[in-house]
Design a protein around this motif. Structure first.
Motif, short mmCIF file in Angstrom:
data_model
loop_
_atom_site.label_atom_id
_atom_site.label_comp_id
_atom_site.label_asym_id
_atom_site.label_seq_id
_atom_site.Cartn_x
_atom_site.Cartn_y
_atom_site.Cartn_z
N ALA A 31 0.85 -1.19 0.00
CA ALA A 31 0.00 0.00 0.00
C ALA A 31 0.88 1.24 0.00
O ALA A 31 2.08 1.16 0.28
CB ALA A 31 -0.92 0.00 1.22
N GLU A 32 0.27 2.38 -0.31
CA GLU A 32 1.02 3.63 -0.29
C GLU A 32 0.17 4.75 0.25
O GLU A 32 -1.06 4.67 0.30
CB GLU A 32 1.54 4.00 -1.68
CG GLU A 32 0.50 4.55 -2.62
CD GLU A 32 1.04 4.99 -3.97
OE1 GLU A 32 2.27 4.96 -4.21
OE2 GLU A 32 0.21 5.36 -4.82
N ALA A 33 0.85 5.82 0.65
CA ALA A 33 0.22 7.07 1.06
C ALA A 33 1.20 8.19 0.78
O ALA A 33 2.41 7.96 0.67
CB ALA A 33 -0.15 7.04 2.55
N LEU A 117 -2.49 -1.15 4.44
CA LEU A 117 -3.12 0.16 4.40
C LEU A 117 -3.00 0.88 5.74
O LEU A 117 -2.77 2.10 5.79
CB LEU A 117 -4.60 0.02 4.00
CG LEU A 117 -4.84 -0.33 2.54
CD1 LEU A 117 -6.24 -0.89 2.34
CD2 LEU A 117 -4.60 0.87 1.65
N THR A 118 -3.14 0.14 6.82
CA THR A 118 -3.01 0.73 8.15
C THR A 118 -1.59 1.21 8.39
O THR A 118 -1.36 2.31 8.92
CB THR A 118 -3.44 -0.27 9.24
OG1 THR A 118 -4.81 -0.62 9.01
CG2 THR A 118 -3.30 0.30 10.63
N ALA A 120 0.66 2.21 6.16
CA ALA A 120 0.91 3.42 5.38
C ALA A 120 0.18 4.62 5.99
O ALA A 120 0.74 5.73 6.09
CB ALA A 120 0.48 3.22 3.93
N SER A 121 -1.06 4.42 6.41
CA SER A 121 -1.85 5.50 6.99
C SER A 121 -1.25 6.02 8.29
O SER A 121 -1.14 7.24 8.50
CB SER A 121 -3.29 5.02 7.26
OG SER A 121 -3.91 4.63 6.07
N ALA A 124 1.90 7.98 7.77
CA ALA A 124 1.56 9.33 7.30
C ALA A 124 1.05 10.19 8.46
O ALA A 124 1.45 11.36 8.59
CB ALA A 124 0.51 9.25 6.19
N ILE A 140 -2.57 14.63 3.81
CA ILE A 140 -2.36 13.19 3.62
C ILE A 140 -3.30 12.77 2.50
O ILE A 140 -4.49 13.08 2.53
CB ILE A 140 -2.66 12.41 4.91
CG1 ILE A 140 -1.67 12.81 6.00
CG2 ILE A 140 -2.63 10.90 4.65
CD1 ILE A 140 -2.01 12.29 7.38
N SER A 142 -4.07 9.99 -1.17
CA SER A 142 -3.84 8.82 -2.03
C SER A 142 -3.44 7.56 -1.27
O SER A 142 -2.56 6.83 -1.70
CB SER A 142 -2.78 9.15 -3.09
OG SER A 142 -3.21 10.21 -3.90
N VAL A 143 -4.11 7.32 -0.16
CA VAL A 143 -3.89 6.06 0.55
C VAL A 143 -4.58 4.98 -0.27
O VAL A 143 -5.80 5.06 -0.51
CB VAL A 143 -4.47 6.11 1.98
CG1 VAL A 143 -4.29 4.77 2.67
CG2 VAL A 143 -3.84 7.24 2.78
N LYS A 144 -3.79 4.02 -0.76
CA LYS A 144 -4.42 2.99 -1.59
C LYS A 144 -3.61 1.70 -1.60
O LYS A 144 -2.41 1.70 -1.32
CB LYS A 144 -4.60 3.48 -3.02
CG LYS A 144 -3.32 3.70 -3.79
CD LYS A 144 -3.65 4.16 -5.22
CE LYS A 144 -2.41 4.31 -6.06
NZ LYS A 144 -2.73 4.74 -7.42
#
Length: 160
Positions: A31-33, A117-118, A120-121, A124, A140, A142-144
């Protein structure tokens, strides 16, 4: 695409999915952010001049810890025995932002998308928390989920 909601039982009530009969497979998710900020804030972080210390190291650890605690904060997520969690943070000065990429992996009966996802979130959010005294209007975004492998649904890769 199926519209079946697996976290709702026959009575319409929320429940944790029963994965007892599912096959154990190697599962991985990436995942990314992004955290957008001013050039000045980013320079303080990159040059090691931030008054709170190493922002990226702190955010990396926070992301790893968050992945391990996902089932404590996301209702109906299964507690997982993660075998790998990696959080990479890269400054992108040409865009005045930071890119966070997380990877979670295990051998198990359910996927690790929520953990990635968690991670990366929370990484951030940690960057935001450490820098908010300097800049409150960071964004913050584009969390995906970028990619996931393993399990019955197979391979998924986000379209760029």
């Amino acid at each position: 695409m199926s519209a079946t909601f697996t976290h709702i039982n026959q009575d319409g009530k929320a429940n944790m999915v029963d994965v007892t009969a599912k096959e154990v497979t190697v599962r991985q998710a990436i995942a990314e952010a992004y955290v957008d900020m001013s050039a000045e804030t980013l320079a303080l972080i990159v040059n090691g001049q931030h008054h709170k210390g190493d922002v990226f190291a702190t955010a990396r650890i926070a992301g790893i810890m968050a992945a391990k605690k996902t089932s404590d904060i996301i209702p109906l997520c299964h507690p997982l025995a993660l075998t790998k969690v990696e959080v990479n943070i890269t400054a992108e000065p040409e865009y005045n932002r930071v890119r966070i990429e997380s990877l979670c992996k295990l051998s198990g009966k359910t996927g690790v998308e929520m953990e990635a996802l968690t991670a990366a979130s929370v990484a951030a959010l940690t960057i935001y928390d450490m820098c908010k005294a300097i800049q409150k209007d960071m964004v913050i975004s584009s969390v995906k989920l970028l990619e996931k492998t393993g399990g019955k649904s197979g391979h998924f890769k986000a379209v760029e």
